[in-house]
Every structure is written in structure tokens, then in C-alpha cells.
Design an enzyme around this catalytic site. Sequence first.
Site, PDB file in Angstrom:
ATOM      1  N   SER A  24       4.954 -13.035 -15.059  1.00  9.18           N
ATOM      2  CA  SER A  24       4.399 -11.850 -15.714  1.00  9.18           C
ATOM      3  C   SER A  24       3.366 -12.205 -16.790  1.00  9.18           C
ATOM      4  O   SER A  24       3.526 -13.173 -17.531  1.00  9.18           O
ATOM      5  CB  SER A  24       5.521 -11.054 -16.368  1.00  9.18           C
ATOM      6  OG  SER A  24       4.974 -10.052 -17.193  1.00  9.18           O
ATOM      7  N   SER A  38       2.647  -9.827 -19.044  1.00  6.32           N
ATOM      8  CA  SER A  38       2.929  -8.880 -20.127  1.00  6.32           C
ATOM      9  C   SER A  38       3.120  -9.553 -21.492  1.00  6.32           C
ATOM     10  O   SER A  38       2.731  -8.972 -22.512  1.00  6.32           O
ATOM     11  CB  SER A  38       4.135  -8.014 -19.779  1.00  6.32           C
ATOM     12  OG  SER A  38       3.781  -7.121 -18.747  1.00  6.32           O
ATOM     13  N   LYS A  50      12.637  -0.235 -11.509  1.00  5.04           N
ATOM     14  CA  LYS A  50      12.042   0.949 -12.152  1.00  5.04           C
ATOM     15  C   LYS A  50      12.816   2.235 -11.837  1.00  5.04           C
ATOM     16  O   LYS A  50      12.737   3.196 -12.596  1.00  5.04           O
ATOM     17  CB  LYS A  50      10.574   1.103 -11.745  1.00  5.04           C
ATOM     18  CG  LYS A  50       9.689   0.028 -12.355  1.00  5.04           C
ATOM     19  CD  LYS A  50       8.229   0.249 -12.022  1.00  5.04           C
ATOM     20  CE  LYS A  50       7.393  -0.925 -12.488  1.00  5.04           C
ATOM     21  NZ  LYS A  50       5.962  -0.701 -12.320  1.00  5.04           N
ATOM     22  N   GLY A  92       4.612   2.742  -1.499  1.00  7.28           N
ATOM     23  CA  GLY A  92       5.772   2.087  -2.123  1.00  7.28           C
ATOM     24  C   GLY A  92       5.911   2.491  -3.578  1.00  7.28           C
ATOM     25  O   GLY A  92       5.403   3.542  -4.013  1.00  7.28           O
ATOM     26  N   ALA A  94       4.605   1.342  -6.402  1.00  7.97           N
ATOM     27  CA  ALA A  94       3.381   1.492  -7.204  1.00  7.97           C
ATOM     28  C   ALA A  94       2.640   2.766  -6.821  1.00  7.97           C
ATOM     29  O   ALA A  94       2.051   3.437  -7.675  1.00  7.97           O
ATOM     30  CB  ALA A  94       2.479   0.275  -7.006  1.00  7.97           C
TER      31      ALA A  94
HETATM   32  P1  ATR Z   1       6.003  -1.833  -4.709  1.00 11.93           P
HETATM   33  O1  ATR Z   1       7.259  -1.230  -5.211  1.00 11.93           O
HETATM   34  O2  ATR Z   1       5.547  -3.014  -5.507  1.00 11.93           O
HETATM   35  O3  ATR Z   1       4.906  -0.851  -4.458  1.00 11.93           O
HETATM   36  P2  ATR Z   1       7.048  -1.787  -2.022  1.00 11.93           P
HETATM   37  O4  ATR Z   1       7.953  -0.680  -2.352  1.00 11.93           O
HETATM   38  O5  ATR Z   1       7.583  -2.893  -1.220  1.00 11.93           O
HETATM   39  O6  ATR Z   1       6.404  -2.480  -3.323  1.00 11.93           O
HETATM   40  O7  ATR Z   1       5.786  -1.144  -1.315  1.00 11.93           O
HETATM   41  C1  ATR Z   1       4.756  -1.895  -0.951  1.00 11.93           C
HETATM   42  C2  ATR Z   1       3.768  -1.076  -0.122  1.00 11.93           C
HETATM   43  O8  ATR Z   1       2.972  -2.033   0.519  1.00 11.93           O
HETATM   44  C3  ATR Z   1       4.393  -0.219   0.947  1.00 11.93           C
HETATM   45  O9  ATR Z   1       3.588   0.920   1.140  1.00 11.93           O
HETATM   46  C4  ATR Z   1       4.319  -1.140   2.160  1.00 11.93           C
HETATM   47  O10 ATR Z   1       4.254  -0.497   3.393  1.00 11.93           O
HETATM   48  P3  ATR Z   1       5.589   0.074   4.107  1.00 11.93           P
HETATM   49  O11 ATR Z   1       5.858   1.406   3.454  1.00 11.93           O
HETATM   50  O12 ATR Z   1       5.216   0.201   5.527  1.00 11.93           O
HETATM   51  O13 ATR Z   1       6.654  -0.927   3.855  1.00 11.93           O
HETATM   52  C5  ATR Z   1       3.030  -1.844   1.921  1.00 11.93           C
HETATM   53  N1  ATR Z   1       2.992  -3.151   2.560  1.00 11.93           N
HETATM   54  C6  ATR Z   1       3.728  -4.234   2.234  1.00 11.93           C
HETATM   55  N2  ATR Z   1       3.424  -5.271   3.035  1.00 11.93           N
HETATM   56  C7  ATR Z   1       2.472  -4.823   3.899  1.00 11.93           C
HETATM   57  C8  ATR Z   1       1.722  -5.423   4.960  1.00 11.93           C
HETATM   58  N3  ATR Z   1       1.890  -6.698   5.297  1.00 11.93           N
HETATM   59  N4  ATR Z   1       0.811  -4.646   5.579  1.00 11.93           N
HETATM   60  C9  ATR Z   1       0.626  -3.367   5.246  1.00 11.93           C
HETATM   61  N5  ATR Z   1       1.300  -2.743   4.264  1.00 11.93           N
HETATM   62  C10 ATR Z   1       2.198  -3.459   3.579  1.00 11.93           C
END
Ligand code: ATR
Length: 286
Positions: free
Chosen positions: A20, A22, A71, A133, A135
Amino acid sequence: MVPESSKKNFGLIGYPVEHSLSPIIHSTLGAETDVDLSYPLYCIEKDDLGSFIKDSYDLGINGFNVTVPYKQEVMQYLCDIDEEAKAIGAVNTLVRTENGYKGYNTDMPGVMEAMAEEGIVIKGSNVVVIGAGGAARAIVMGVINEGPAKLMILNRTKEKGAELASEYGYEGAIIAGYDDDFVAMMDEVSGGKKWIAIQTTSVGMYPKVVFSPVTNKEFYTRIDKAYDIIFNPAETLFMKKVREAGGEAYNGLKMLAYQGCRSYEYWTGKKITADMKKKVCAALIK
Ligand code: ATR
């Protein structure tokens, strides 16, 4: 009763947390505002989260930032949650009160402030959010609040995009997966205007810098301005493709800086000036 000390103790809770940036934000702000503070990184197992929060309160810790994956999880251990954070369904800042910690979300105003500063005007624009996801939650809420002309959520798992829009009660969002002809879907509703793209996934983050979540080249020609929440590398492949197609692209450094500044304001009641924010950004780039 814990005795008052002039030293303020904050920190970051997550799993993992060791990379991090931060601590750089808060040591810079401490120096700028004359506050003696500590900001350790706490890598906490899920089963220990509740007792960690309670023990920290008993010890007199003044506040925390909370990051992935807690979170949402952390919300059950708080005495109160700010309305906006409740609506987003995620908390990244804990502020000590008389009865326990109160939860806030500074990710949403942080990213909106960062985008506004880059000249990205959401109100009345066509906006495509990539990812659905954790974020994306704060970002989609921020975008909806501003009133875009059109909102598209483009995500690997299409259902998650649909869930996010419906959870926020937003009608009329265009939901697409990578298998859909999403560029045609954009063209159909764009009214001839280009789009703002907000990249919210971790795809393209160091060390896997050779990836972008969107491989369709046509997509980039439809983008006027883009914000990528990734800040390492400073130019992601996604940003590079936007720029090569003639658009503007910005990384997530200011989003990181500004959410931190807002947490600090909640903790200390001190106003972080534009000049201090610049110093935080400069410290993060070093
Ligand atoms: P965070 O909480 O950090 O946002 P997350 O909940 O794992 O992390 O979400 C990550 C986002 O990136 C999700 O929208 C995920 O898509 P899915 O909803 O299909 O899981 C997307 N993501 C992660 N890896 C990916 C990849 N290799 N290609 C495309 N989208 C990806």
C-alpha cells in the site's frame, strides 16, 4: 478511559496490505498539518476482523482506512454508517466516535474529484464503466449521481453489471459482456457523441502490464476521455490504446490521493488544501 495523547494513531486494514502507498499519503499530510501520527499496515485474517476492531477501539486508535477484501465485511462491526457509504454498500474509512467507529466511503468522492480535475464531465455525457466489482460500486454510484446521458456497464460477467445497476435502482443502463457487439450497442444510443470510459478492474496492473480488459480496437475510437483507476504503471495498456486512438487518458493516482485526503479530513477535522494535495501526489510519484 483511554488517556488523550497528542499523537494520533491511524492505520490500514486489509489482506494483503504490504504494497500500500497510503502511508505515504498520511505521513505527507501529517507533516503538512503538524500532526504527529502513526499509520501502520494491518494484515488481518477475516476471522480476526471483529476482535481487531473492538481491541483497536479499546486501545484508543483514532481511525482506519479499510481496503480489499474488507470494505463490506467491516460494516457489521461499526456503530454507525454514513448514508452515502450505506447506499454504496462499502466503507473505506473508520472514524472514532463515542460509541465505536463510524464508517464512511471516501472512494466515491475521491474518484469524482479526481475526474473533475482532469476535465472529465460526467453530467450529460455518455459513460461506459468497465468492470462491476468492488471498485466499480463506488464509481457507478458517483456516475449515476452526476446524471450521465447514457450509462453502459461492460463486464466479463454480464450478470454482475446488471445486478449493480438494478441494486442502485437505475433504469436504462446498457449492460454488456465482452462477447456482445458492445461497440454497436454504444453507437446505437450515442447520438453521435463520444464516450467517457472509466476502467475499474485490476486488469493491466503491475506486473501484468501487457493486458487490457478491452481487446476490441474499435472500442477505443469511440472514447473521448478515459480514467483508469490503476496507477502502476503510470500508463496502462488501456490508457495507451485510448491515447493512440486520439482520446485523453488519466491514471488513478489522484483518486488514490484524494480518497486519502478525505479520510484524513474526517479523522482530524483539518482542511486539506489544493497545495497539500499536490504535495501528496508528488510524494506518491517519487
Ligand atoms: P475489486 O473489488 O478490487 O473491484 P473484484 O471484485 O474482484 O475486485 O472485481 C474486479 C473486476 O474486474 C470485476 O468486474 C471482474 O470481472 P467479473 O465480474 O467477471 O469477475 C473484473 N476482472 C477481473 N479479472 C478480469 C479479467 N482477467 N478480465 C476481465 N475482467 C476481469
